[in-house]
Motif scaffolding. Structure first.
Motif, PDB file in Angstrom:
ATOM      1  N   ASP A 158      15.925  -7.514 -66.647  1.00  0.00           N
ATOM      2  CA  ASP A 158      14.704  -7.638 -65.866  1.00  0.00           C
ATOM      3  C   ASP A 158      14.602  -9.022 -65.237  1.00  0.00           C
ATOM      4  OD1 ASP A 158      12.113  -6.537 -65.018  1.00  0.00           O
ATOM      5  OD2 ASP A 158      11.274  -8.086 -66.329  1.00  0.00           O
ATOM      6  N   VAL A 159      15.008 -10.039 -65.996  1.00  0.00           N
ATOM      7  CA  VAL A 159      15.001 -11.404 -65.459  1.00  0.00           C
ATOM      8  C   VAL A 159      15.990 -11.524 -64.306  1.00  0.00           C
ATOM      9  CG1 VAL A 159      15.528 -13.814 -65.976  1.00  0.00           C
ATOM     10  CG2 VAL A 159      14.216 -12.453 -67.605  1.00  0.00           C
ATOM     11  N   PHE A 160      17.167 -10.945 -64.496  1.00  0.00           N
ATOM     12  CA  PHE A 160      18.171 -10.987 -63.431  1.00  0.00           C
ATOM     13  C   PHE A 160      17.675 -10.290 -62.172  1.00  0.00           C
ATOM     14  CE2 PHE A 160      21.619 -11.355 -66.866  1.00  0.00           C
ATOM     15  CZ  PHE A 160      21.579 -12.757 -66.778  1.00  0.00           C
ATOM     16  N   ARG A 161      16.995  -9.162 -62.363  1.00  0.00           N
ATOM     17  CA  ARG A 161      16.471  -8.443 -61.203  1.00  0.00           C
ATOM     18  C   ARG A 161      15.444  -9.292 -60.454  1.00  0.00           C
ATOM     19  NH1 ARG A 161      15.706  -4.146 -64.860  1.00  0.00           N
ATOM     20  NH2 ARG A 161      17.441  -2.649 -64.894  1.00  0.00           N
ATOM     21  N   LYS A 162      14.569  -9.954 -61.200  1.00  0.00           N
ATOM     22  CA  LYS A 162      13.555 -10.790 -60.559  1.00  0.00           C
ATOM     23  C   LYS A 162      14.197 -11.966 -59.831  1.00  0.00           C
ATOM     24  CE  LYS A 162       9.798  -9.634 -63.750  1.00  0.00           C
ATOM     25  NZ  LYS A 162       8.853 -10.145 -64.763  1.00  0.00           N
ATOM     26  N   LEU A 163      15.221 -12.564 -60.465  1.00  0.00           N
ATOM     27  CA  LEU A 163      15.914 -13.667 -59.818  1.00  0.00           C
ATOM     28  C   LEU A 163      16.619 -13.201 -58.547  1.00  0.00           C
ATOM     29  CD1 LEU A 163      17.455 -15.567 -62.881  1.00  0.00           C
ATOM     30  CD2 LEU A 163      15.554 -16.298 -61.431  1.00  0.00           C
ATOM     31  N   MET A 209      18.397  -5.459 -79.934  1.00  0.00           N
ATOM     32  CA  MET A 209      19.421  -5.842 -78.964  1.00  0.00           C
ATOM     33  C   MET A 209      19.193  -5.175 -77.610  1.00  0.00           C
ATOM     34  SD  MET A 209      21.470  -7.984 -80.391  1.00  0.00           S
ATOM     35  CE  MET A 209      22.901  -7.894 -79.346  1.00  0.00           C
ATOM     36  N   ARG A 210      18.836  -3.889 -77.655  1.00  0.00           N
ATOM     37  CA  ARG A 210      18.595  -3.181 -76.402  1.00  0.00           C
ATOM     38  C   ARG A 210      17.412  -3.776 -75.655  1.00  0.00           C
ATOM     39  NH1 ARG A 210      19.426   3.274 -77.791  1.00  0.00           N
ATOM     40  NH2 ARG A 210      21.659   3.134 -78.331  1.00  0.00           N
ATOM     41  N   LEU A 211      16.364  -4.202 -76.440  1.00  0.00           N
ATOM     42  CA  LEU A 211      15.203  -4.797 -75.801  1.00  0.00           C
ATOM     43  C   LEU A 211      15.566  -6.134 -75.158  1.00  0.00           C
ATOM     44  CD1 LEU A 211      12.414  -4.040 -78.438  1.00  0.00           C
ATOM     45  CD2 LEU A 211      12.791  -2.924 -76.234  1.00  0.00           C
ATOM     46  N   GLU A 212      16.419  -6.910 -75.852  1.00  0.00           N
ATOM     47  CA  GLU A 212      16.839  -8.196 -75.299  1.00  0.00           C
ATOM     48  C   GLU A 212      17.680  -7.999 -74.035  1.00  0.00           C
ATOM     49  OE1 GLU A 212      18.846 -10.331 -78.314  1.00  0.00           O
ATOM     50  OE2 GLU A 212      17.063 -10.621 -79.569  1.00  0.00           O
ATOM     51  N   ALA A 213      18.585  -7.006 -74.102  1.00  0.00           N
ATOM     52  CA  ALA A 213      19.409  -6.731 -72.923  1.00  0.00           C
ATOM     53  C   ALA A 213      18.552  -6.272 -71.751  1.00  0.00           C
ATOM     54  CB  ALA A 213      20.458  -5.667 -73.262  1.00  0.00           C
ATOM     55  N   ALA A 214      17.552  -5.423 -72.050  1.00  0.00           N
ATOM     56  CA  ALA A 214      16.654  -4.964 -70.986  1.00  0.00           C
ATOM     57  C   ALA A 214      15.849  -6.115 -70.407  1.00  0.00           C
ATOM     58  CB  ALA A 214      15.727  -3.879 -71.527  1.00  0.00           C
ATOM     59  N   ALA A 215      15.427  -7.038 -71.304  1.00  0.00           N
ATOM     60  CA  ALA A 215      14.659  -8.192 -70.830  1.00  0.00           C
ATOM     61  C   ALA A 215      15.518  -9.091 -69.941  1.00  0.00           C
ATOM     62  CB  ALA A 215      14.122  -8.986 -72.028  1.00  0.00           C
ATOM     63  N   ARG A 216      16.784  -9.291 -70.362  1.00  0.00           N
ATOM     64  CA  ARG A 216      17.684 -10.103 -69.547  1.00  0.00           C
ATOM     65  C   ARG A 216      17.934  -9.453 -68.183  1.00  0.00           C
ATOM     66  NH1 ARG A 216      20.480 -11.106 -74.520  1.00  0.00           N
ATOM     67  NH2 ARG A 216      21.915  -9.384 -74.042  1.00  0.00           N
TER      68      ARG A 216
END
Length: 628
Positions: free
Chosen positions: A10-15, A1-8
């Motif tokens: 990261d996507v938000f930051r890139k967007l 879950m933490r990895l998924e939250a971190a990935a999300r």
């Protein structure tokens, strides 16, 4: 879950980091169905107008680049020919601006502006109330002819030197604030602190290259280089400049540092804010004071070519009382907010009532003035050109008597730009050294060439705001497209339900609307979007267009509540004396004062000056032509 939250995340930051690129691509595509479903000239023009307006307001691309959108979209959609669009990007006001920039380059090169500022402050004295008023008066005067940004960046270091003297003297002798002194005790107290005065001064780097910095970057301080944040903004001011802002840590340290007394902190706040407000007020007085005034003048003269009512003289007669009233009321408001109501204590010119720190502050100002030395030959020439340009502007077509243009056989060929460019051109020819003078004392900053001119092309290029020129041209192109396509007439018809409102109510709503929008959007962009709409509204309601256009043009400059509102606000905020809450509180009052004074002017002396009680013939002709 933490990895998924971190990935999300990261996507938000890139967007988020790519939000500008997404906006640039998404806005045109999302609005594209409008011209495709309704392939009319009005719909195509509305598409171009909305895309350009969103780019301007969001600053997803530089303002100058966004102003080029009509140059390729109008021909592609068949609204205007490419040659017709290109002709809109260089108008009479462009030449007027170039001549004014030549004079401004000479003023700044030979330090005439600094001499004027220091002399006016010396006359005012070092009492807090009179000191603030003195700085405001000199800032207003300089901002009439120079850009608001350059004026603030020039005056603020002088004010900072005075404030540093106040603070340093208070820290050295904290108990002498209530004591009076007949004369300063020691001259060495000034020289010992002299090195500290330059640490917090801003440097203006005049460049011609573009910059991507936006208001959001200004407020967050994302971009830093060598401890300095680099900011570029044009927001209604003539020169395009990069402003180096002191390190954010140093600003915080200043705020957290202990001022000698709370009253000293209040003086620092009051003086700092008074300079940015005075620069805004001064820009209202002349037609060349800010780019928004130029945008209004050119768009109005283009839309209503038969209306010979807007020139340097009529604008000055209308706006000068506004500036005087605003100056006094703004000074009273800031004095009440930060210094209280004891005007006898803060505004006395009596030497017996001066404290030791006030005497040292006066000495500091006199030392700065003494560094300039005796007035030089280039300063005299610049002053003569300054007075001559003003007189020729005033006497071209004063209205109540024949102007100097009546001496020529052909009428209508000479404008304010003619005078501006002529005198600006002469500055490139006149030598900076006194004729028949072998000594170089008359020219302290010139090259070895005895025939070196007053200004060089590099001096002009350093100040010439090409981005503003393109931005103003983009506004003219949008206005021309709205006129040819019939979009302005369509907008006017949609606003017919407002016909029951009295003219003053329509003007008040327009003033409040533009003054609110300009707090977050660029001043030129805001005015460029609103001018065609308000013109169409006035024609539909059979109100003299000047009744709504002039107040809206002035109120668009009242973006004074936030550091990102305009470059002078950013410069003052960077010195660290004021917080955002101080700017919001003081700026809200100044905004209300401005709107109230402008409404007072347009309903009193503006009525006989512009004949506002009648719907003019030049507007009737424009309305009939548009309807056809």
């Amino acid at each position: 879950m933490r990895l998924e939250a971190a990935a999300r995340m990261d996507v938000f930051r890139k967007l988020w980091s790519a939000r500008k690129l997404i906006l640039v691509v998404f806005i045109p595509l999302s609005l594209l169905p409008l011209p495709l479903i309704h392939p009319t000239s009005e719909a195509c023009c509305a598409y171009v107008l909305m895309v350009t307006a969103v780019y301007w307001v969001s600053e997803a691309v530089p303002l100058g680049a966004a102003a080029l959108v009509p140059a390729f979209l109008y021909p592609l959609f068949g609204v205007l020919k490419s040659s017709e669009v290109a002709a809109e990007y260089c108008k009479d006001t462009t030449l007027l601006l170039m001549g004014v920039i030549c004079l401004a380059a000479s003023i700044e090169k030979w330090n005439l502006h600094k001499r004027i500022a220091l002399r006016m402050v010396m006359i005012a004295g070092a009492k807090p109330g009179m000191l603030v008023l003195g700085f405001m008066c000199c800032t207003v005067f300089l901002s009439m002819w120079l850009s608001n940004t350059s004026t603030t960046a020039m005056v603020m270091p002088i004010a900072e030197a005075v404030l540093q003297q106040l603070i340093c003297t208070g820290l050295a002798d904290g108990h002498t604030d209530s004591e009076t002194a007949e004369a300063p005790e020691d001259d060495s107290a000034v020289s010992e602190k002299e090195e500290n005065f330059d640490k917090n001064q801003l440097e203006l780097l005049y460049r011609n290259d573009s910059s991507d910095c936006t208001k959001q970057e200004l407020s967050t301080g994302d971009e830093e280089a060598n401890g300095l944040g680099l900011i570029r903004h044009t927001n209604g001011h003539l020169p395009q400049v990069a402003i180096e802002i002191p390190n954010v840590k140093r600003v915080r340290a200043r705020r957290d540092s202990q001022y000698p007394t709370k009253r000293d902190h209040m003086i620092c706040k009051c003086l700092s804010l008074s300079i940015t407000y005075a620069a805004t007020i001064g820009g209202l007085i002349t037609i060349t004071g800010t780019s928004t005034n130029l945008i209004f003048a050119e768009q109005f003269n283009t839309r209503y070519p038969d209306a010979k009512v807007i020139n340097f003289g009529t604008w000055f007669i209308f706006s000068f009382p506004i500036a005087i009233i605003m100056l006094v009321l703004t000074w009273l408001w800031l004095h009440f907010l930060f210094l209280g109501c004891n005007f006898r204590e803060t505004c006395s010119w009596s030497k017996k009532r001066k404290t030791r720190r006030e005497m040292l502050s006066e000495m500091r100002i006199q030392e700065e003035y003494a560094k300039l030395g005796p007035i030089s030959y280039p300063e005299v020439v610049t002053g003569v050109f300054f007075i001559l340009m003003t007189l020729l502007w005033f006497t071209r077509e004063p209205g109540f008597v024949p102007g100097w243009t009546s001496l020529f056989e052909k009428k209508g060929y000479r404008t304010d730009a003619t005078v501006s460019v002529l005198l600006g051109f002469l500055l490139f020819l006149i030598p900076a050294r006194r004729p028949f003078s072998s000594s170089s004392s008359s020219c302290r900053n010139t090259e070895s060439d005895p025939l070196a001119p007053m200004i060089t092309w590099k001096d002009f290029q350093r100040l010439m705001p090409w981005e503003i020129v393109i931005l103003v041209g983009g506004g003219y192109a949008l206005a021309a497209g709205c006129k040819v396509s019939g979009l302005s007439v369509w907008i006017g018809r949609q606003l017919e339900p407002m016909s029951g409102l009295p003219p003053w109510a329509v003007t008040l709503l327009a003033c409040l609307l533009v003054s609110a929008v300009t707090e977050f959007a660029s001043n030129p962009a805001t005015l460029t979007v609103f001018l065609p709409i308000l013109s169409a509204l006035s024609e539909t309601l059979h109100i003299n267009p000047l009744h709504t256009l002039i107040p809206s043009t002035m109120c668009v400059s009242f973006g004074v509540m936030l550091p990102v509102g305009n470059p002078p606000n950013a410069i003052v905020f960077s010195y660290g004396h004021v917080k955002i809450s101080d700017m919001v509180k003081a700026g809200f009052g100044v905004n209300l004062i401005g709107v109230a004074v402008v409404m007072l002017a347009i309903t009193t002396w503006g009525v006989p000056l512009f004949d506002l009680n009648e719907f003019p013939a030049w507007a009737v002709a424009r309305n009939v032509t548009g309807s056809l």
